[in-house]
Design an enzyme around this catalytic site. Structure first.
Site, PDB file in Angstrom:
ATOM      1  NE  ARG A  38      -0.569  -0.225   4.992  1.00 39.54           N
ATOM      2  CZ  ARG A  38      -1.203  -0.448   6.139  1.00 39.54           C
ATOM      3  NH1 ARG A  38      -2.508  -0.670   6.131  1.00 39.54           N
ATOM      4  NH2 ARG A  38      -0.550  -0.445   7.281  1.00 39.54           N
ATOM      5  CD  GLU A  40       1.902   7.334  -3.940  1.00 38.20           C
ATOM      6  OE1 GLU A  40       1.883   7.316  -5.172  1.00 38.20           O
ATOM      7  OE2 GLU A  40       1.272   8.150  -3.250  1.00 38.20           O
ATOM      8  CE  LYS A  86       5.656  -7.128   9.770  1.00 37.59           C
ATOM      9  NZ  LYS A  86       6.449  -7.845   8.742  1.00 37.59           N
ATOM     10  CE  LYS A 128       7.461  -9.356  19.186  1.00 31.19           C
ATOM     11  NZ  LYS A 128       8.533 -10.003  18.368  1.00 31.19           N
ATOM     12  NE  ARG A 174      11.373  -0.053   7.291  1.00 34.39           N
ATOM     13  CZ  ARG A 174      11.225  -0.696   6.138  1.00 34.39           C
ATOM     14  NH1 ARG A 174      12.201  -0.718   5.255  1.00 34.39           N
ATOM     15  NH2 ARG A 174      10.098  -1.333   5.860  1.00 34.39           N
ATOM     16  NE  ARG A 252       9.897  -1.995  22.933  1.00 30.60           N
ATOM     17  CZ  ARG A 252       9.968  -2.162  21.617  1.00 30.60           C
ATOM     18  NH1 ARG A 252       9.936  -1.109  20.817  1.00 30.60           N
ATOM     19  NH2 ARG A 252      10.060  -3.372  21.093  1.00 30.60           N
TER      20      ARG A 252
END
Length: 333
Positions: A38, A40, A86, A128, A174, A252
Site C-alpha cells: 500500500r 507507493e 507488526k 509472538k 528495519r 515496553r
C-alpha cells in the site's frame, strides 16, 4: 516448484520482500513476481532496483480490500503473505487497525486465494503468536489459526493449500534492535530493556529458505519453525558497541522477556527435523497424518522452543562478523 510460476507477495516492499524477490528470481526464474503493498513510495524505490527485469510487477493495494486482492490474484500460482501491522507498541495503542490488517486481511486473502484457484499459500507468522501476551501476537495467532483451518473450511472443498512459517526478529531488518543500537552507539550509551532478555537470531536469507522449503514440503496446515540460535540483548549490545555503557529502561508495553516459538501445548503435535520443527494441526486428526509427518520425530512431551532455553547460542564474535559483512544494508530494508 516455483520455476516458471507466477508468485504474489503481500507486503512485498518490506524487509522480507527485499530478500525473497532477488533470491527467488535467481534460484527459480519464475515467470512473474507480483509485489502487492500500500506504500507507493516504497514501491517506487523498489522498482528502481528491478528496472530492467520484466518479471517484476507492482500492484498498489491493501489486504483489507478484498476486491483489490481478487484483481491482484488473477492467474497467480503461489502467494507469500508478508503484510502485517507488526510493531508491538503501535498495535497496543491502535488495536482496531492491527485487527483490520492482521485478522480481517488474512480472511480476505484466504477467500480470494481459494476463489482465484491459487495453488499454495505460505503466511509469515511470528514468535509472538506462541502464548501471546500482546495484541500483535494475539492477532497473528488468530491469523495462524485461520490459515491452518482454511485447508478444510469450505463445504464443497477446494484445491488451495495453506501453511505458516514462524520465526522471530530478523537480524538487521528495519526496526530491529541491531540497526537501532548502531544508530545511537556514538552516544556512548545503549538502552537495555532488561539484562535477562533473550532473542532468537535469524537472517533474512534463512527466512526465505524456510518459505521455499514450506512450498515444497507442505500438504496444508503445517506451521514451520526454523532452528536458530539465541542471544541475550546485553551480548547483542556488546557486539554492536563494545565500549558503550548500558542504561536499563524496563520492558515496553506488550513486550516479552524471552521469545517463544513452540509452546508446551503445541508439543503434542510437533515433529523435529534436521533444520526445523513442524507443528501439525490439531484438527481433523492431521497431527497423525503420515503425509504431513514424513520423516519427522515427535518432540518430547511438554517440549518448549524458547530463546532462553535454546540449546544453540550465537557468540558476540559471530554477530560482530555478521554486522561487519552486512554493514551497508543493515536497517535499510
Amino acid at each position: 516448484m516455483l520455476k516458471n510460476s507466477t508468485i504474489l507477495v503481500t507486503g512485498g516492499t518490506g524487509s522480507f520482500g527485499h530478500a525473497f524477490i532477488p533470491m527467488t528470481l535467481a534460484k527459480y526464474n519464475p515467470k512473474k513476481i507480483i509485489v502487492l503493498s500500500r506504500d507507493e513510495m516504497k514501491q517506487w524505490e523498489m522498482a528502481k532496483l528491478f528496472s530492467n527485469d520484466q518479471r517484476i510487477r507492482f500492484f498498489i493495494g491493501d489486504v483489507r480490500d478484498k476486491d483489490r486482492l481478487y484483481r491482484a490474484l488473477d492467474g497467480v500460482d503461489f502467494v507469500v503473505h508478508a503484510a502485517a501491522t507488526k510493531i508491538v507498541p503501535t498495535a497496543e495503542y491502535n488495536p482496531f487497525e492491527c485487527i483490520k490488517t492482521n485478522i480481517n486481511g488474512a480472511m480476505n486473502l484466504i477467500d480470494a486465494c481459494i476463489d482465484q484457484g491459487v495453488k499454495r499459500v505460505v503466511a509469515l507468522s511470528t514468535d509472538k503468536a506462541s502464548s501471546p501476551v500482546n495484541l500483535y501476537g494475539a492477532t497473528k495467532l488468530a491469523s495462524d489459526k485461520l490459515f491452518v483451518a482454511s485447508n478444510s473450511s469450505y463445504a464443497l472443498g477446494h484445491n488451495t493449500s495453506f501453511s505458516v512459517v514462524r520465526y522471530g526478529n530478523v537480524m538487521g531488518s528495519r526496526g530491529s534492535v541491531i540497526p537501532y543500537f548502531m544508530s545511537i552507539r556514538d552516544s556512548g550509551v545503549l538502552p537495555i530493556t532488561d539484562p535477562r532478555m533473550t532473542r532468537f537470531m535469524i537472517t533474512l536469507e534463512q527466512g526465505v529458505e524456510l518459505v521455499w522449503h514450506a512450498f515444497e514440503d507442505m500438504v496444508g496446515g503445517e506451521i514451520y519453525v526454523k532452528k536458530i540460535p539465541s542471544m541475550t540483548v546485553v551480548d547483542i549490545a556488546k557486539a554492536v558497541a563494545p565500549s558503550a555503557k548500558h542504561e536499563i529502561i524496563g520492558i515496553r508495553p506488550g513486550e516479552k522477556l524471552h521469545e517463544q516459538m513452540i509452546s508446551s501445548e503445541d508439543s503434542h503435535f510437533t515433529y523435529e527435523y534436521p533444520e526445523h520443527y513442524k507443528i501439525l494441526p490439531q484438527i481433523n486428526d492431521w497431527g497423525n497424518d503420515a503425509k504431513r509427518i514424513k520423516d519427522g520425530k515427535r518432540v518430547p512431551e511438554d517440549f518448549i522452543y524458547a530463546s532462553d532455553t535454546n540449546t544453540e547460542w550465537m557468540s558476540e564474535q559471530s554477530l560482530k562478523s555478521w554486522v561487519n559483512a552486512h554493514h551497508d544494508t543493515i536497517g535499510k530494508i
